[in-house]
Design an enzyme around this catalytic site. Structure first.
Site, PDB file in Angstrom:
ATOM      1  N   HIS A 274       0.855  -1.192   0.000  1.00 56.00           N
ATOM      2  CA  HIS A 274       0.000   0.000   0.000  1.00 56.00           C
ATOM      3  C   HIS A 274       0.888   1.236   0.000  1.00 56.00           C
ATOM      4  O   HIS A 274       0.731   2.106  -0.832  1.00 56.00           O
ATOM      5  CB  HIS A 274      -0.964  -0.014   1.197  1.00 56.00           C
ATOM      6  CG  HIS A 274      -1.923   1.143   1.218  1.00 56.00           C
ATOM      7  ND1 HIS A 274      -3.081   1.148   1.931  1.00 56.00           N
ATOM      8  CD2 HIS A 274      -1.887   2.354   0.611  1.00 56.00           C
ATOM      9  CE1 HIS A 274      -3.737   2.305   1.754  1.00 56.00           C
ATOM     10  NE2 HIS A 274      -3.019   3.048   0.967  1.00 56.00           N
TER      11      HIS A 274
ATOM     12  N   GLU B 193       0.419   7.914  -3.693  1.00 59.82           N
ATOM     13  CA  GLU B 193       1.318   7.545  -2.584  1.00 59.82           C
ATOM     14  C   GLU B 193       2.562   8.436  -2.568  1.00 59.82           C
ATOM     15  O   GLU B 193       3.010   8.875  -1.501  1.00 59.82           O
ATOM     16  CB  GLU B 193       1.698   6.067  -2.672  1.00 59.82           C
ATOM     17  CG  GLU B 193       0.527   5.113  -2.411  1.00 59.82           C
ATOM     18  CD  GLU B 193      -0.097   5.285  -1.018  1.00 59.82           C
ATOM     19  OE1 GLU B 193       0.641   5.350  -0.028  1.00 59.82           O
ATOM     20  OE2 GLU B 193      -1.347   5.375  -0.941  1.00 59.82           O
TER      21      GLU B 193
ATOM     22  N   HIS C  40       2.625  10.907   0.583  1.00 55.97           N
ATOM     23  CA  HIS C  40       3.572  10.415   1.595  1.00 55.97           C
ATOM     24  C   HIS C  40       5.038  10.598   1.170  1.00 55.97           C
ATOM     25  O   HIS C  40       5.865  11.059   1.945  1.00 55.97           O
ATOM     26  CB  HIS C  40       3.313   8.935   1.884  1.00 55.97           C
ATOM     27  CG  HIS C  40       1.934   8.653   2.417  1.00 55.97           C
ATOM     28  ND1 HIS C  40       1.559   8.949   3.704  1.00 55.97           N
ATOM     29  CD2 HIS C  40       0.831   8.110   1.834  1.00 55.97           C
ATOM     30  CE1 HIS C  40       0.286   8.597   3.906  1.00 55.97           C
ATOM     31  NE2 HIS C  40      -0.182   8.081   2.780  1.00 55.97           N
TER      32      HIS C  40
HETATM   33  P1  5GP Z   1      -7.666   5.147   6.798  1.00 58.50           P
HETATM   34  O1  5GP Z   1      -8.533   6.284   7.219  1.00 58.50           O
HETATM   35  O2  5GP Z   1      -8.223   4.299   5.705  1.00 58.50           O
HETATM   36  O3  5GP Z   1      -7.022   4.389   7.928  1.00 58.50           O
HETATM   37  O4  5GP Z   1      -6.407   5.840   6.125  1.00 58.50           O
HETATM   38  C1  5GP Z   1      -6.532   6.619   5.008  1.00 58.50           C
HETATM   39  C2  5GP Z   1      -5.173   7.076   4.581  1.00 58.50           C
HETATM   40  O5  5GP Z   1      -4.629   7.963   5.547  1.00 58.50           O
HETATM   41  C3  5GP Z   1      -4.131   5.971   4.474  1.00 58.50           C
HETATM   42  O6  5GP Z   1      -4.191   5.263   3.300  1.00 58.50           O
HETATM   43  C4  5GP Z   1      -2.879   6.789   4.577  1.00 58.50           C
HETATM   44  O7  5GP Z   1      -2.600   7.451   3.383  1.00 58.50           O
HETATM   45  C5  5GP Z   1      -3.236   7.762   5.638  1.00 58.50           C
HETATM   46  N1  5GP Z   1      -2.958   7.260   6.986  1.00 58.50           N
HETATM   47  C6  5GP Z   1      -3.817   6.667   7.871  1.00 58.50           C
HETATM   48  N2  5GP Z   1      -3.202   6.388   9.024  1.00 58.50           N
HETATM   49  C7  5GP Z   1      -1.928   6.800   8.884  1.00 58.50           C
HETATM   50  C8  5GP Z   1      -0.787   6.803   9.750  1.00 58.50           C
HETATM   51  O8  5GP Z   1      -0.816   6.368  10.901  1.00 58.50           O
HETATM   52  N3  5GP Z   1       0.351   7.324   9.241  1.00 58.50           N
HETATM   53  C9  5GP Z   1       0.417   7.832   7.996  1.00 58.50           C
HETATM   54  N4  5GP Z   1       1.593   8.323   7.596  1.00 58.50           N
HETATM   55  N5  5GP Z   1      -0.613   7.855   7.165  1.00 58.50           N
HETATM   56  C10 5GP Z   1      -1.773   7.358   7.598  1.00 58.50           C
HETATM   57  P1  5GP Z   2      -4.360   6.487   1.199  1.00 60.87           P
HETATM   58  O1  5GP Z   2      -5.419   5.634   1.773  1.00 60.87           O
HETATM   59  O2  5GP Z   2      -2.983   5.948   1.028  1.00 60.87           O
HETATM   60  O3  5GP Z   2      -4.475   7.949   1.422  1.00 60.87           O
HETATM   61  O4  5GP Z   2      -4.870   6.505  -0.285  1.00 60.87           O
HETATM   62  C1  5GP Z   2      -5.318   5.457  -0.967  1.00 60.87           C
HETATM   63  C2  5GP Z   2      -5.790   6.099  -2.248  1.00 60.87           C
HETATM   64  O5  5GP Z   2      -5.280   5.363  -3.310  1.00 60.87           O
HETATM   65  C3  5GP Z   2      -7.297   6.122  -2.329  1.00 60.87           C
HETATM   66  O6  5GP Z   2      -7.679   7.300  -2.986  1.00 60.87           O
HETATM   67  C4  5GP Z   2      -7.588   4.927  -3.192  1.00 60.87           C
HETATM   68  O7  5GP Z   2      -8.726   5.104  -3.997  1.00 60.87           O
HETATM   69  C5  5GP Z   2      -6.343   4.833  -4.059  1.00 60.87           C
HETATM   70  N1  5GP Z   2      -6.025   3.456  -4.365  1.00 60.87           N
HETATM   71  C6  5GP Z   2      -5.806   2.990  -5.598  1.00 60.87           C
HETATM   72  N2  5GP Z   2      -5.560   1.683  -5.568  1.00 60.87           N
HETATM   73  C7  5GP Z   2      -5.617   1.303  -4.268  1.00 60.87           C
HETATM   74  C8  5GP Z   2      -5.449   0.059  -3.626  1.00 60.87           C
HETATM   75  O8  5GP Z   2      -5.188  -0.991  -4.211  1.00 60.87           O
HETATM   76  N3  5GP Z   2      -5.549   0.065  -2.274  1.00 60.87           N
HETATM   77  C9  5GP Z   2      -5.830   1.189  -1.567  1.00 60.87           C
HETATM   78  N4  5GP Z   2      -5.919   1.089  -0.244  1.00 60.87           N
HETATM   79  N5  5GP Z   2      -6.001   2.382  -2.155  1.00 60.87           N
HETATM   80  C10 5GP Z   2      -5.905   2.430  -3.504  1.00 60.87           C
END
Ligand code: 5GP
Ligand code: 5GP
Length: 229
Positions: free
Chosen positions: A64, A118, A122
Site C-alpha cells: 500500500h 502515494e 507520503h
Molecule cells: P484510513 O482512514 O483508511 O485508515 O487511512 C486513510 C489514509 O490515511 C491511508 O491510506 C494513509 O494514506 C493515511 N494514513 C492513515 N493512518 C496513517 C498513519 O498512521 N500514518 C500515515 N503516515 N498515514 C496514515
Molecule cells: P491512502 O489511503 O494511502 O491515502 O490513499 C489510498 C488512495 O489510493 C485512495 O484514494 C484509493 O482510492 C487509491 N487506491 C488505488 N488503488 C488502491 C489500492 O489498491 N488500495 C488502496 N488502499 N487504495 C488504492
C-alpha cells in the site's frame, strides 16, 4: 575558576546547539510505516474492487505504501507540490511495481494513479532521505525481504476463508521477521472482521525494519478471517 566555568558552559551550549541543529535537519519525521494490503480483503467488502488493467494480481500481499510518521502518532502529508510523480523516473521499476504494488481501486487503472497518490501524499514528506526512484525501489525491496504470506503459511495460516486468532497471526509474523506487526482489520460484505493490512516500521533513514515506536488506532476482533483471493 569563573573563566573555567564559563568556557565549559559555552562548550555545553555549543554541543547542545549543534545537536539541535543536526536534529532539525534530519528530523522532518521519525520513522516510516511500511503498509501491505491483503487483496482478498480489499475486494470482498461492500465497496468491492477492480482488477488492474494488467490483470488479476497474484494471491499475495501487495504494497500500500511507505508512510513517514511522527512518534506522537501524527504524520506529515503532501509536503512538496513542486515534486510531482514522474513515471519516467521509475521506468525500470514499473514491471516490479505492477507485480508487487498493484492497484485494486475502481475503475481499473494501470497503477499510475495509486503510485502518484502515494508519492505525492507520503513520498514527498521523506524526499530528504529518498528521492523518487529510491522511494519506490526501497519499498519494493522491503516487500521482497518480508514475505508475509510465507510467514503465515509456515504457521498453518492460509488464505482459505477460515478464521484465525489475531494473536496467532501476529506471532507467526513476529517469529518469521523478528519485528512485531500491527494488524488492521476491515469488514467483509457480511460484516465479519478480517485481516486487511499489515504495518511494519522502518527507521527514518530507510535502512531497515525497527520495532514500531507507536501503533495506529483501530481494532480487530480477537478472531479474524483470512479470505481467499
Ligand atoms: P484510513 O482512514 O483508511 O485508515 O487511512 C486513510 C489514509 O490515511 C491511508 O491510506 C494513509 O494514506 C493515511 N494514513 C492513515 N493512518 C496513517 C498513519 O498512521 N500514518 C500515515 N503516515 N498515514 C496514515
Ligand atoms: P491512502 O489511503 O494511502 O491515502 O490513499 C489510498 C488512495 O489510493 C485512495 O484514494 C484509493 O482510492 C487509491 N487506491 C488505488 N488503488 C488502491 C489500492 O489498491 N488500495 C488502496 N488502499 N487504495 C488504492
Amino acid at each position: 575558576m569563573t573563566i573555567k566555568f564559563q568556557s565549559s558552559a559555552l562548550i555545553k551550549f555549543l554541543l547542545v546547539a549543534q545537536c539541535v541543529s543536526v536534529l532539525c535537519v534530519a528530523q522532518d519525521f521519525d520513522f516510516f510505516y511500511f503498509v501491505q494490503q491483503w487483496p482478498g480483503s480489499y475486494c470482498d467488502t461492500k465497496k468491492s474492487c477492480c482488477y488492474p488493467k494488467s490483470g488479476k494480481p497474484d494471491s499475495d500481499f501487495g504494497i500500500h505504501g511507505l508512510w513517514p510518521n511522527y512518534k506522537d502518532g501524527n504524520y506529515p502529508s503532501n509536503c512538496d507540490p513542486n515534486n510531482p510523480f514522474d513515471e519516467s523516473k521509475i521506468s525500470d521499476l514499473v514491471s516490479r511495481m505492477q507485480q508487487d504494488w498493484p492497484t485494486l481501486a475502481c475503475p481499473s487503472g494501470d497503477g499510475t494513479e495509486f503510485w502518484s497518490h502515494e508519492w505525492e501524499k507520503h513520498g514527498t514528506c521523506s524526499e530528504s532521505v529518498l528521492e523518487q526512484h529510491s522511494y519506490f525501489q526501497t519499498t519494493l525491496d522491503l516487500k521482497n525481504n518480508t514475505n508475509l504470506l510465507q510467514a503465515l503459511q509456515d504457521a498453518g495460516i492460509n488464505p482459505d476463508g477460515n478464521s484465525y486468532s489475531l494473536g496467532s497471526i501476529k506471532d507467526a509474523i513476529k517469529s518469521a521477521i523478528n519485528y512485531t506487526p500491527w494488524i488492521e482489520c476491515n469488514n467483509d460484505a457480511d460484516g465479519n472482521s478480517q485481516l486487511y493490512q499489515v504495518y511494519l516500521c522502518v527507521d527514518s533513514s530507510a535502512s531497515g525494519l525497527i520495532e514500531c515506536p507507536v501503533f495506529p488506532h483501530g481494532k480487530c476482533a480477537s478472531t479474524i478471517e483470512f479470505p481467499s483471493f
